[in-house]
Design a protein around this motif. Structure first.
Motif, PDB file in Angstrom:
ATOM      1  N   LEU A  54       8.892  17.084  -5.677  1.00 44.16           N
ATOM      2  CA  LEU A  54       9.070  16.059  -6.698  1.00 44.16           C
ATOM      3  C   LEU A  54      10.543  15.715  -6.872  1.00 44.16           C
ATOM      4  O   LEU A  54      10.903  14.543  -7.026  1.00 44.16           O
ATOM      5  N   ILE A  55      11.403  16.718  -6.867  1.00 51.67           N
ATOM      6  CA  ILE A  55      12.841  16.490  -7.000  1.00 51.67           C
ATOM      7  C   ILE A  55      13.351  15.610  -5.862  1.00 51.67           C
ATOM      8  O   ILE A  55      14.220  14.753  -6.046  1.00 51.67           O
ATOM      9  N   GLU A  56      12.788  15.790  -4.677  1.00 52.37           N
ATOM     10  CA  GLU A  56      13.199  14.996  -3.521  1.00 52.37           C
ATOM     11  C   GLU A  56      12.655  13.563  -3.600  1.00 52.37           C
ATOM     12  O   GLU A  56      13.320  12.606  -3.170  1.00 52.37           O
ATOM     13  N   LEU A  57      11.465  13.400  -4.164  1.00 51.08           N
ATOM     14  CA  LEU A  57      10.803  12.091  -4.150  1.00 51.08           C
ATOM     15  C   LEU A  57      11.211  11.184  -5.309  1.00 51.08           C
ATOM     16  O   LEU A  57      11.078   9.963  -5.203  1.00 51.08           O
ATOM     17  N   LEU A  58      11.684  11.757  -6.412  1.00 49.06           N
ATOM     18  CA  LEU A  58      11.970  10.940  -7.591  1.00 49.06           C
ATOM     19  C   LEU A  58      12.990   9.832  -7.319  1.00 49.06           C
ATOM     20  O   LEU A  58      12.733   8.666  -7.644  1.00 49.06           O
ATOM     21  N   PRO A  59      14.176  10.136  -6.746  1.00 46.87           N
ATOM     22  CA  PRO A  59      15.110   9.034  -6.462  1.00 46.87           C
ATOM     23  C   PRO A  59      14.535   8.015  -5.483  1.00 46.87           C
ATOM     24  O   PRO A  59      14.792   6.813  -5.603  1.00 46.87           O
ATOM     25  N   LYS A  60      13.749   8.482  -4.504  1.00 41.57           N
ATOM     26  CA  LYS A  60      13.158   7.559  -3.535  1.00 41.57           C
ATOM     27  C   LYS A  60      12.130   6.647  -4.202  1.00 41.57           C
ATOM     28  O   LYS A  60      11.953   5.503  -3.778  1.00 41.57           O
ATOM     29  N   ASN A  61      11.454   7.154  -5.228  1.00 36.58           N
ATOM     30  CA  ASN A  61      10.468   6.328  -5.922  1.00 36.58           C
ATOM     31  C   ASN A  61      11.122   5.095  -6.550  1.00 36.58           C
ATOM     32  O   ASN A  61      10.557   4.000  -6.528  1.00 36.58           O
ATOM     33  N   PRO A  70       0.818  -1.227   0.000  1.00 32.54           N
ATOM     34  CA  PRO A  70       0.000   0.000   0.000  1.00 32.54           C
ATOM     35  C   PRO A  70       0.846   1.269   0.000  1.00 32.54           C
ATOM     36  O   PRO A  70       0.487   2.267  -0.637  1.00 32.54           O
ATOM     37  N   TYR A  71       1.988   1.226   0.701  1.00 31.87           N
ATOM     38  CA  TYR A  71       2.882   2.381   0.724  1.00 31.87           C
ATOM     39  C   TYR A  71       3.441   2.646  -0.668  1.00 31.87           C
ATOM     40  O   TYR A  71       3.471   3.791  -1.134  1.00 31.87           O
ATOM     41  N   ALA A  72       3.894   1.573  -1.351  1.00 34.75           N
ATOM     42  CA  ALA A  72       4.442   1.739  -2.692  1.00 34.75           C
ATOM     43  C   ALA A  72       3.382   2.237  -3.665  1.00 34.75           C
ATOM     44  O   ALA A  72       3.656   3.102  -4.520  1.00 34.75           O
ATOM     45  N   ARG A  73       2.162   1.730  -3.533  1.00 31.97           N
ATOM     46  CA  ARG A  73       1.082   2.162  -4.421  1.00 31.97           C
ATOM     47  C   ARG A  73       0.722   3.626  -4.180  1.00 31.97           C
ATOM     48  O   ARG A  73       0.544   4.403  -5.130  1.00 31.97           O
ATOM     49  N   LYS A  74       0.630   4.029  -2.928  1.00 27.29           N
ATOM     50  CA  LYS A  74       0.300   5.425  -2.606  1.00 27.29           C
ATOM     51  C   LYS A  74       1.436   6.355  -2.996  1.00 27.29           C
ATOM     52  O   LYS A  74       1.198   7.486  -3.464  1.00 27.29           O
ATOM     53  N   PHE A  75       2.658   5.900  -2.822  1.00 33.85           N
ATOM     54  CA  PHE A  75       3.823   6.703  -3.214  1.00 33.85           C
ATOM     55  C   PHE A  75       3.762   7.002  -4.705  1.00 33.85           C
ATOM     56  O   PHE A  75       3.969   8.144  -5.141  1.00 33.85           O
ATOM     57  N   SER A  76       3.472   5.959  -5.503  1.00 27.84           N
ATOM     58  CA  SER A  76       3.372   6.143  -6.950  1.00 27.84           C
ATOM     59  C   SER A  76       2.209   7.074  -7.311  1.00 27.84           C
ATOM     60  O   SER A  76       2.307   7.894  -8.232  1.00 27.84           O
ATOM     61  N   GLU A  77       1.105   6.966  -6.567  1.00 33.41           N
ATOM     62  CA  GLU A  77      -0.061   7.822  -6.840  1.00 33.41           C
ATOM     63  C   GLU A  77       0.252   9.294  -6.575  1.00 33.41           C
ATOM     64  O   GLU A  77      -0.071  10.170  -7.384  1.00 33.41           O
ATOM     65  N   VAL A  78       0.885   9.572  -5.442  1.00 32.56           N
ATOM     66  CA  VAL A  78       1.239  10.957  -5.108  1.00 32.56           C
ATOM     67  C   VAL A  78       2.248  11.505  -6.108  1.00 32.56           C
ATOM     68  O   VAL A  78       2.143  12.666  -6.549  1.00 32.56           O
ATOM     69  N   LEU A  79       3.215  10.682  -6.484  1.00 30.12           N
ATOM     70  CA  LEU A  79       4.222  11.120  -7.451  1.00 30.12           C
ATOM     71  C   LEU A  79       3.578  11.440  -8.795  1.00 30.12           C
ATOM     72  O   LEU A  79       3.930  12.438  -9.446  1.00 30.12           O
ATOM     73  N   GLY A  80       2.629  10.605  -9.229  1.00 33.58           N
ATOM     74  CA  GLY A  80       1.940  10.882 -10.486  1.00 33.58           C
ATOM     75  C   GLY A  80       1.140  12.162 -10.421  1.00 33.58           C
ATOM     76  O   GLY A  80       1.078  12.925 -11.397  1.00 33.58           O
ATOM     77  N   ASN A  81       0.509  12.433  -9.268  1.00 35.46           N
ATOM     78  CA  ASN A  81      -0.253  13.661  -9.106  1.00 35.46           C
ATOM     79  C   ASN A  81       0.654  14.879  -9.196  1.00 35.46           C
ATOM     80  O   ASN A  81       0.317  15.884  -9.837  1.00 35.46           O
ATOM     81  N   LEU A  82       1.842  14.795  -8.579  1.00 32.39           N
ATOM     82  CA  LEU A  82       2.776  15.924  -8.624  1.00 32.39           C
ATOM     83  C   LEU A  82       3.328  16.115 -10.035  1.00 32.39           C
ATOM     84  O   LEU A  82       3.511  17.247 -10.490  1.00 32.39           O
ATOM     85  N   ALA A  83       3.588  14.991 -10.739  1.00 33.57           N
ATOM     86  CA  ALA A  83       4.180  15.091 -12.070  1.00 33.57           C
ATOM     87  C   ALA A  83       3.242  15.761 -13.069  1.00 33.57           C
ATOM     88  O   ALA A  83       3.692  16.387 -14.030  1.00 33.57           O
ATOM     89  N   THR A  84       1.939  15.650 -12.864  1.00 36.28           N
ATOM     90  CA  THR A  84       0.988  16.266 -13.792  1.00 36.28           C
ATOM     91  C   THR A  84       0.842  17.764 -13.565  1.00 36.28           C
ATOM     92  O   THR A  84       0.244  18.455 -14.390  1.00 36.28           O
ATOM     93  N   ARG A  85       1.391  18.265 -12.467  1.00 34.71           N
ATOM     94  CA  ARG A  85       1.211  19.680 -12.121  1.00 34.71           C
ATOM     95  C   ARG A  85       2.430  20.534 -12.442  1.00 34.71           C
ATOM     96  O   ARG A  85       2.393  21.751 -12.226  1.00 34.71           O
ATOM     97  N   ILE A  86       3.532  19.914 -12.925  1.00 32.51           N
ATOM     98  CA  ILE A  86       4.724  20.685 -13.224  1.00 32.51           C
ATOM     99  C   ILE A  86       5.272  20.265 -14.578  1.00 32.51           C
ATOM    100  O   ILE A  86       4.839  19.262 -15.179  1.00 32.51           O
ATOM    101  N   GLU A  87       6.248  21.005 -15.077  1.00 33.24           N
ATOM    102  CA  GLU A  87       6.865  20.690 -16.361  1.00 33.24           C
ATOM    103  C   GLU A  87       7.735  19.444 -16.240  1.00 33.24           C
ATOM    104  O   GLU A  87       8.414  19.246 -15.222  1.00 33.24           O
ATOM    105  N   PRO A  88       7.739  18.596 -17.286  1.00 32.26           N
ATOM    106  CA  PRO A  88       8.487  17.340 -17.182  1.00 32.26           C
ATOM    107  C   PRO A  88       9.999  17.502 -17.165  1.00 32.26           C
ATOM    108  O   PRO A  88      10.708  16.564 -16.798  1.00 32.26           O
ATOM    109  N   ASP A  89      10.522  18.674 -17.584  1.00 27.05           N
ATOM    110  CA  ASP A  89      11.966  18.851 -17.623  1.00 27.05           C
ATOM    111  C   ASP A  89      12.522  19.436 -16.332  1.00 27.05           C
ATOM    112  O   ASP A  89      13.652  19.933 -16.298  1.00 27.05           O
ATOM    113  N   VAL A  90      11.743  19.360 -15.235  1.00 31.37           N
ATOM    114  CA  VAL A  90      12.213  19.915 -13.976  1.00 31.37           C
ATOM    115  C   VAL A  90      13.312  19.046 -13.374  1.00 31.37           C
ATOM    116  O   VAL A  90      14.106  19.514 -12.551  1.00 31.37           O
TER     117      VAL A  90
END
Length: 293
Positions: free
Chosen positions: A219-226, A44-64
């Motif tokens: 997002l920058i902080e969470l990407l490597p952790k993902n 559940p943690y991995a699934r929620k982590f991916s969900e939050v990351l996807g939500n953040l990725a849709t709100r910013i530019e992909p080249d960040v």
């Protein structure tokens, strides 16, 4: 025709084999409970982590962040492949290995250079014996893997990706679906792609997250952790799938031993009856010969 002693020896050997398969079934069941508890706690943690990351990725530019940027010219890809360290688990290992070979063949047909990062002795022995390029191999680490080990592994992938040593990283493991079903699954690790939403999910209202600090920094902080979260989840999924497959294989082996014992017992009884009949015929024949003498 086999003698009675030979048949009894075979029955005894099969009974001993059944004792071994029953014991291995019990061991696999005990290990499965522990591994399944870890997997169900972390999933559940991995699934929620991916969900939050996807939500953040849709709100910013992909080249960040460079981990979100797809390289224009993809030439070198690497596969993180999971297999078991031991056998006696049915077709579990070969299903994953065959899927891995198919994946390698498909990417080589596209003109890509493929390398392998292997977890598990069975996969390592198979791919190295056939001369596939292997970057690294880890064996006998299931059950002792912690998040610090996974962080080092993901940091190595990220460093090589940023240094242009590899252009894409994929991961292949067996996903635990049920006790009777384990599916070889391929996941793209790097570059990170936001999870795709189905039409039904897109039509539903999405959760709004209040981010502190702003979404880009988070997002920058969470990407490597993902990446670490996904790899650690793959370790738990593959270990659970292995124990489930071994338990099912040993259960089937015990049933086959039981059927073989029943068949051999029937053969023994028939042979014994035939031997008794032959002795009686000899006695009757001898008695008749004495009467005529």
């Amino acid at each position: 025709m086999a003698t009675l002693r030979d048949i009894l020896r075979k029955i005894g050997a099969v009974k001993k084999t059944r004792q071994i398969t029953r014991a291995m079934n019990m061991v696999a069941a005990a290990r499965l409970r522990g591994a399944q508890m870890k997997m169900e706690s972390f999933e559940p943690y991995a699934r929620k982590f991916s969900e939050v990351l996807g939500n953040l990725a849709t709100r910013i530019e992909p080249d960040v962040h460079p981990l979100l940027v797809k390289k224009e010219d993809v030439r070198r890809v690497e596969l993180l492949h999971f297999s078991a360290d031991r056998g006696l688990c049915g077709s579990f290992n070969m299903n994953g290995i065959n899927r891995g070979e198919k994946w390698i063949r498909e990417h080589k047909e596209k003109g890509l250079d493929v390398s392998l990062n292997l977890v598990g002795k069975k996969g390592r022995d198979f791919f190295m014996r056939r001369g596939y390029p292997v970057t690294a191999a880890q064996t006998h680490i299931y059950g002792s893997v912690d998040i610090s080990f996974v962080n080092k592994m993901s940091a190595g992938f990220i460093e090589r990706f940023l240094n242009d040593e590899i252009d894409e990283v994929y991961m292949m493991y067996s996903r635990f679906v049920s006790m009777a079903r384990q599916e070889p699954t391929v996941v793209k690790l790097i570059p990170i792609e936001p999870p795709r939403q189905s039409e039904e999910e897109a039509g539903k209202a999405q959760a709004e997250y209040v981010c502190e600090p702003d979404p880009e920094d988070l997002l920058i902080e969470l990407l490597p952790k993902n990446i670490s979260v996904q790899i650690f989840n793959a370790f738990l999924q593959n270990e659970t799938s292995e124990h489930a497959a071994r338990m099912a294989a040993m259960d089937n082996a015990s049933k086959n031993c039981k059927e073989l014992i029943e068949t051999l017992t029937l053969v023994y009884n028939k042979a014994r009856q035939a031997a008794i009949t032959a002795e009686l015929m000899d006695i009757v024949g001898g008695a008749e010969a004495l009467k005529k003498a």
